[in-house]
Motif scaffolding. Structure first.
Motif, mmCIF file in Angstrom:
data_model
loop_
_atom_site.group_PDB
_atom_site.id
_atom_site.type_symbol
_atom_site.label_atom_id
_atom_site.label_comp_id
_atom_site.label_asym_id
_atom_site.label_seq_id
_atom_site.Cartn_x
_atom_site.Cartn_y
_atom_site.Cartn_z
ATOM 1 N N TRP A 234 -10.922 -1.549 -0.609
ATOM 2 C CA TRP A 234 -9.704 -1.310 -1.375
ATOM 3 C C TRP A 234 -9.777 0.021 -2.113
ATOM 4 O O TRP A 234 -10.831 0.387 -2.642
ATOM 5 N N ALA A 235 -8.641 0.693 -2.204
ATOM 6 C CA ALA A 235 -8.458 1.834 -3.095
ATOM 7 C C ALA A 235 -7.459 1.413 -4.161
ATOM 8 O O ALA A 235 -6.412 0.836 -3.842
ATOM 9 N N PHE A 236 -7.763 1.672 -5.424
ATOM 10 C CA PHE A 236 -6.916 1.245 -6.538
ATOM 11 C C PHE A 236 -5.992 2.397 -6.935
ATOM 12 O O PHE A 236 -6.451 3.407 -7.489
ATOM 13 N N VAL A 237 -4.696 2.225 -6.662
ATOM 14 C CA VAL A 237 -3.737 3.319 -6.839
ATOM 15 C C VAL A 237 -2.537 2.829 -7.638
ATOM 16 O O VAL A 237 -1.958 1.781 -7.316
ATOM 17 N N PRO A 238 -2.110 3.548 -8.676
ATOM 18 C CA PRO A 238 -0.905 3.154 -9.409
ATOM 19 C C PRO A 238 0.322 3.180 -8.497
ATOM 20 O O PRO A 238 0.451 4.068 -7.641
ATOM 21 N N ARG A 239 1.191 2.219 -8.676
ATOM 22 C CA ARG A 239 2.410 2.160 -7.858
ATOM 23 C C ARG A 239 3.246 3.432 -8.011
ATOM 24 O O ARG A 239 3.935 3.851 -7.067
ATOM 25 N N ALA A 240 3.171 4.064 -9.188
ATOM 26 C CA ALA A 240 3.929 5.294 -9.429
ATOM 27 C C ALA A 240 3.484 6.437 -8.525
ATOM 28 O O ALA A 240 4.219 7.417 -8.353
ATOM 29 N N ASN A 241 2.287 6.309 -7.934
ATOM 30 C CA ASN A 241 1.763 7.357 -7.054
ATOM 31 C C ASN A 241 1.841 6.971 -5.579
ATOM 32 O O ASN A 241 1.166 7.563 -4.742
ATOM 33 N N ILE A 242 2.659 5.967 -5.275
ATOM 34 C CA ILE A 242 2.822 5.514 -3.887
ATOM 35 C C ILE A 242 4.292 5.565 -3.499
ATOM 36 O O ILE A 242 5.149 5.027 -4.207
ATOM 37 N N SER A 243 4.574 6.200 -2.392
ATOM 38 C CA SER A 243 5.911 6.116 -1.796
ATOM 39 C C SER A 243 5.776 5.512 -0.413
ATOM 40 O O SER A 243 4.703 5.548 0.194
ATOM 41 N N THR A 288 -3.594 -5.223 7.120
ATOM 42 C CA THR A 288 -3.531 -5.499 5.689
ATOM 43 C C THR A 288 -3.056 -4.243 4.969
ATOM 44 O O THR A 288 -3.568 -3.147 5.225
ATOM 45 N N ILE A 289 -2.105 -4.386 4.047
ATOM 46 C CA ILE A 289 -1.558 -3.226 3.350
ATOM 47 C C ILE A 289 -1.927 -3.244 1.861
ATOM 48 O O ILE A 289 -2.573 -2.321 1.372
ATOM 49 N N PHE A 290 -1.523 -4.294 1.132
ATOM 50 C CA PHE A 290 -1.696 -4.328 -0.324
ATOM 51 C C PHE A 290 -2.266 -5.656 -0.811
ATOM 52 O O PHE A 290 -2.095 -6.705 -0.175
ATOM 53 N N TRP A 291 -2.884 -5.607 -1.981
ATOM 54 C CA TRP A 291 -3.161 -6.740 -2.865
ATOM 55 C C TRP A 291 -2.638 -6.344 -4.238
ATOM 56 O O TRP A 291 -2.861 -5.211 -4.686
ATOM 57 N N HIS A 292 -1.931 -7.239 -4.912
ATOM 58 C CA HIS A 292 -1.481 -6.914 -6.264
ATOM 59 C C HIS A 292 -1.133 -8.183 -7.018
ATOM 60 O O HIS A 292 -0.900 -9.250 -6.436
ATOM 61 N N GLU A 293 -1.103 -8.072 -8.339
ATOM 62 C CA GLU A 293 -0.638 -9.167 -9.172
ATOM 63 C C GLU A 293 0.867 -9.315 -8.973
ATOM 64 O O GLU A 293 1.596 -8.334 -8.949
ATOM 65 N N THR A 294 1.320 -10.545 -8.816
ATOM 66 C CA THR A 294 2.721 -10.781 -8.468
ATOM 67 C C THR A 294 3.678 -10.280 -9.544
ATOM 68 O O THR A 294 4.698 -9.648 -9.241
ATOM 69 N N VAL A 302 -4.805 -0.755 -2.331
ATOM 70 C CA VAL A 302 -4.347 -0.277 -1.024
ATOM 71 C C VAL A 302 -5.498 -0.411 -0.032
ATOM 72 O O VAL A 302 -6.614 0.048 -0.297
ATOM 73 N N SER A 303 -5.245 -1.022 1.109
ATOM 74 C CA SER A 303 -6.293 -1.240 2.101
ATOM 75 C C SER A 303 -6.744 0.099 2.689
ATOM 76 O O SER A 303 -5.954 0.839 3.281
ATOM 77 N N ALA A 304 -8.028 0.425 2.499
ATOM 78 C CA ALA A 304 -8.516 1.780 2.758
ATOM 79 C C ALA A 304 -8.553 2.155 4.232
ATOM 80 O O ALA A 304 -8.581 3.345 4.567
ATOM 81 N N GLY A 305 -8.532 1.183 5.136
ATOM 82 C CA GLY A 305 -8.543 1.513 6.555
ATOM 83 C C GLY A 305 -7.259 2.154 7.046
ATOM 84 O O GLY A 305 -7.206 2.656 8.169
#
Length: 357
Positions: A234-243, A288-294, A302-305
């Protein structure tokens, strides 16, 4: 027989190992090829050779080529089977090792992870450089075939195998420091850390590491049964930095800020793997794309592969990998027993030592 099941139980059945001699060892490989990484979202995969299984209606097929296909659960996205044609035109079947809960007594001998395949596809060695198996000299040479580290791009693309899900990550900025999140098991083992510490009372922005994001490995039962494999990354990325790219008529599409509430249907498939937790996967290829708190999805795993870094699979110019611990390493044998469980524990132990050394 070997008993297999995904996390939701949509696929639950028995399969027959190809090697049924309990006196013989079974050697397994970790595959690092581009197809495996981008089809699953993980940095490596592993399959146990089996005889042709029953294919249930709950399995979605994704053809990676005219001679190879992957099968994953429609409900939770867990990869179950792989089918590929060998040089003699025969079908070879494999079951993802992470979904095997047990094998019947005498059904199979000792199982070992013994070598790596297609490490050169990673450019930087990928996760193989931390798992010392087989021909270490060959792996070391392939790991040194790095990509272009001189390109310090401002965005990083992350894409599944079929292209249905395409993300763009940006470098940490002021918005990256707004969210708060408890410490993850990766940095603070839940099994022996007080809740008062896990709550991150000082509001440390642990996911930002200068111009990079924190990344790590996980061996928990939930990750294993929603991916199908032993090691999630996993890579831990803020949602604000993902489009995320959405279809736009006849063009290639347009990028919009990631918002789970307003995202058009057909791009991500969601599955609630535990209370308060949602995972997303591609419904076409099963990556696999994401894991997050609902309820608080401001820092996303973010799944690093999926990452397409110029410098290689580990995207070291973007990620700082946590090497002190494999998250939930204590959980590697949960819910399973037998030769595969023992092999998995040995694999995670090898990974732990390799990362720290």
């Amino acid at each position: 027989m070997a008993h297999v099941s995904c996390i939701c139980g949509g696929v639950s059945q028995k399969v027959t190992p190809k090697n049924q001699n309990a006196t013989d060892d079974t050697a397994l490989s970790l595959c690092h090829c581009n197809t495996c990484r981008h089809t699953t979202g993980l940095l490596c995969t592993s399959y146990l050779p089996i005889q042709e299984p029953e294919i249930s209606a709950n399995l979605q097929i994704f053809r990676t080529s005219d001679k190879s296909a992957r099968y994953f659960c429609r409900a939770c996205g867990c990869h179950i089977f792989r089918n590929r044609e060998n040089g003699r035109g025969e079908a070879e079947w494999g079951v993802a090792t992470g979904v095997i809960s047990k094998t019947d007594d005498g059904a199979i001998g000792e199982v070992k992870f013994t070598d790596h395949m297609h490490v050169s596809d990673t450019k930087d060695g990928g996760i193989a450089k931390w798992i010392l198996l087989g021909d270490k000299e060959r792996v070391s040479k392939e790991a040194n075939r790095s990509g272009d580290e001189s390109i310090q791009s401002s965005t990083l693309e992350a894409t599944c195998a079929c292209g249905t899900v395409t993300l763009h990550l940006t470098r940490p900025d002021a918005n990256s420091l707004i969210p708060r999140r408890n410490y993850p098991d990766l940095t603070h083992a839940y099994c022996d850390t007080p809740t008062s510490i896990l709550s991150n009372a000082s509001d440390e922005k642990w996911w930002v590491r200068g111009s990079k994001y924190l990344a790590g490995t996980c061996a928990c039962q939930s990750c294993r049964l929603t991916s199908g494999f032993e090691i999630q990354t996993w890579a831990f990325v803020p949602r604000a930095n993902i489009s995320i790219r959405i279809p736009d008529g006849e063009t290639i599409g347009r990028n919009i800020p990631l918002d789970f509430d307003s995202l058009p249907s057909g791009i991500l498939q969601s599955f609630k793997s535990s209370p308060g937790v949602t995972r997303e996967f591609c419904g076409t290829c099963g990556a696999t794309i994401f894991w997050h708190e609902t309820e608080d999805a401001d820092v996303i795993d973010v799944s690093a592969g999926l990452l397409r870094g110029n410098d290689g699979a580990c995207a070291d110019s973007w990620l700082e990998w946590w090497k002190d611990r494999v998250s939930f390493a204590e959980d590697v044998q949960s819910g399973r027993k037998g030769p595969l469980a023992t092999a998995a524990k040995n694999l995670i132990d090898t990974l732990s030592v390799g990362m720290q050394s």
